[in-house]
Scaffold this active site. Structure first.
Site, PDB file in Angstrom:
ATOM      1  N   SER A  28       0.804  -1.223   0.000  1.00 12.78           N
ATOM      2  CA  SER A  28       0.000   0.000   0.000  1.00 12.78           C
ATOM      3  C   SER A  28       0.838   1.275   0.000  1.00 12.78           C
ATOM      4  O   SER A  28       0.327   2.349  -0.305  1.00 12.78           O
ATOM      5  CB  SER A  28      -0.956   0.019   1.187  1.00 12.78           C
ATOM      6  OG  SER A  28      -0.252   0.169   2.410  1.00 12.78           O
ATOM      7  N   LYS A  60       0.853   4.471   6.972  1.00 14.38           N
ATOM      8  CA  LYS A  60       0.356   5.276   5.847  1.00 14.38           C
ATOM      9  C   LYS A  60       0.999   6.663   5.922  1.00 14.38           C
ATOM     10  O   LYS A  60       1.689   7.009   6.876  1.00 14.38           O
ATOM     11  CB  LYS A  60      -1.169   5.435   5.914  1.00 14.38           C
ATOM     12  CG  LYS A  60      -1.968   4.136   6.002  1.00 14.38           C
ATOM     13  CD  LYS A  60      -1.971   3.339   4.725  1.00 14.38           C
ATOM     14  CE  LYS A  60      -2.837   2.077   4.877  1.00 14.38           C
ATOM     15  NZ  LYS A  60      -2.760   1.212   3.671  1.00 14.38           N
TER      16      LYS A  60
END
Length: 278
Positions: A42, A119
């Site tokens: 990701s 993230k």
């Protein structure tokens, strides 16, 4: 008898040494740095599957999430961070707290599952966040995007989970070149980093997210392969992340393995040793 006593003392001293070592390691992990192994794609290409890094836990101060969770379903161990650090009430309070900055790559505790996620921080408390045509807007102002060529990787199982990448030129066969568009994204403060795009996907066009006070909005750099704050927690995403759930900032990759295990030294990526996280 003396010989037995000596052996007994040696065993006791060995056990004490192991216990002390574990205690020191636990304190070090809780207060300073936490190891983190990248399990998914990701955050490509900033972070690749198999990157091993240490998370700077001093960057934002300490909350209940600073304590490690020990989850081993196979043997029935499930010790939550809150069980260890319940002294910190879950009200967004932190000890020696320091505000994160937009663009930081952050490890945080998922507000529902308690699992650790990593993230990039894109939205601060009180801001309006929206994605239109794959372009991030902050307070109704789109960020700058600059084409930076093509990111190419081999279409094959990656990491311990054996996940396969998504490709803009797909579907492709095993061993073929898997391509994504690489873009340089620049925030209003001038902070730049690479992102990857596959094409027009469901999360490339969203409504407006109003980030609540005391919360943050995160996105993966691999924009079309990330379950992040664009997806509500009820649908498997992370939603808005409270300040107390931030664990620390990822500053530097220590080493990286392209194989199924970090022990397979012949698969280590020599160009990623001690690489700074941008």
């Amino acid at each position: 008898m003396a010989e037995k006593a000596t052996k007994g003392n040696a065993i006791v001293e060995t056990i004490k040494t192991i216990v002390y070592a574990l205690l020191i390691a636990g304190v070090f992990r809780t207060l300073f740095f936490q190891p983190f192994w990248i399990p998914s794609g990701s955050m490509k290409e900033t972070l690749l599957i198999g990157d091993f890094l240490f998370v700077n836990k001093m960057a934002y101060g300490y909350s209940y999430a600073s304590c490690p969770s020990v989850i081993m379903p196979g043997i029935g161990i499930n010790i939550d961070a809150e069980d260890v650090c319940g002294v910190f009430p879950q009200n967004n309070g932190r000890l020696f707290g320091s505000e994160p900055e937009r663009g930081d790559v952050v490890v945080f505790r998922h507000p529902v599952s308690g699992r650790d996620f990593i993230k990039r921080l894109v939205g601060l408390p009180g801001e309006r966040i929206q994605i239109n045509g794959g372009v991030l807007s902050i307070n109704d102002q789109p960020v700058q995007l600059q084409d930076d060529g093509v990111f190419i990787e081999t279409y094959e199982p990656q990491g311990p989970q054996g996940s396969r990448p998504r490709c803009s030129n797909g579907p492709v066969g095993p061993g073929a070149a898997c391509e994504k568009q690489r873009l340089i994204e620049t925030f209003p403060d001038g902070n730049s980093h690479d992102i990857l795009e596959i094409g027009n996907q469901g999360l490339d066009n969203t409504g407006v997210y109003l980030v609540p006070e005391g919360h943050y909005f995160f996105m993966g750099d691999n924009r079309d392969n990330s379950m992040d704050s664009r997806v509500p927690q009820s649908a498997g995403g992370v939603g808005f992340v409270p300040f107390e759930n931030l664990i620390g900032r990822a500053d530097r990759i220590m080493f990286s393995s392209a194989g199924r295990s970090m022990l397979f030294f012949w698969t280590w990526r020599g160009d990623r040793f001690f690489k700074a996280v941008q």
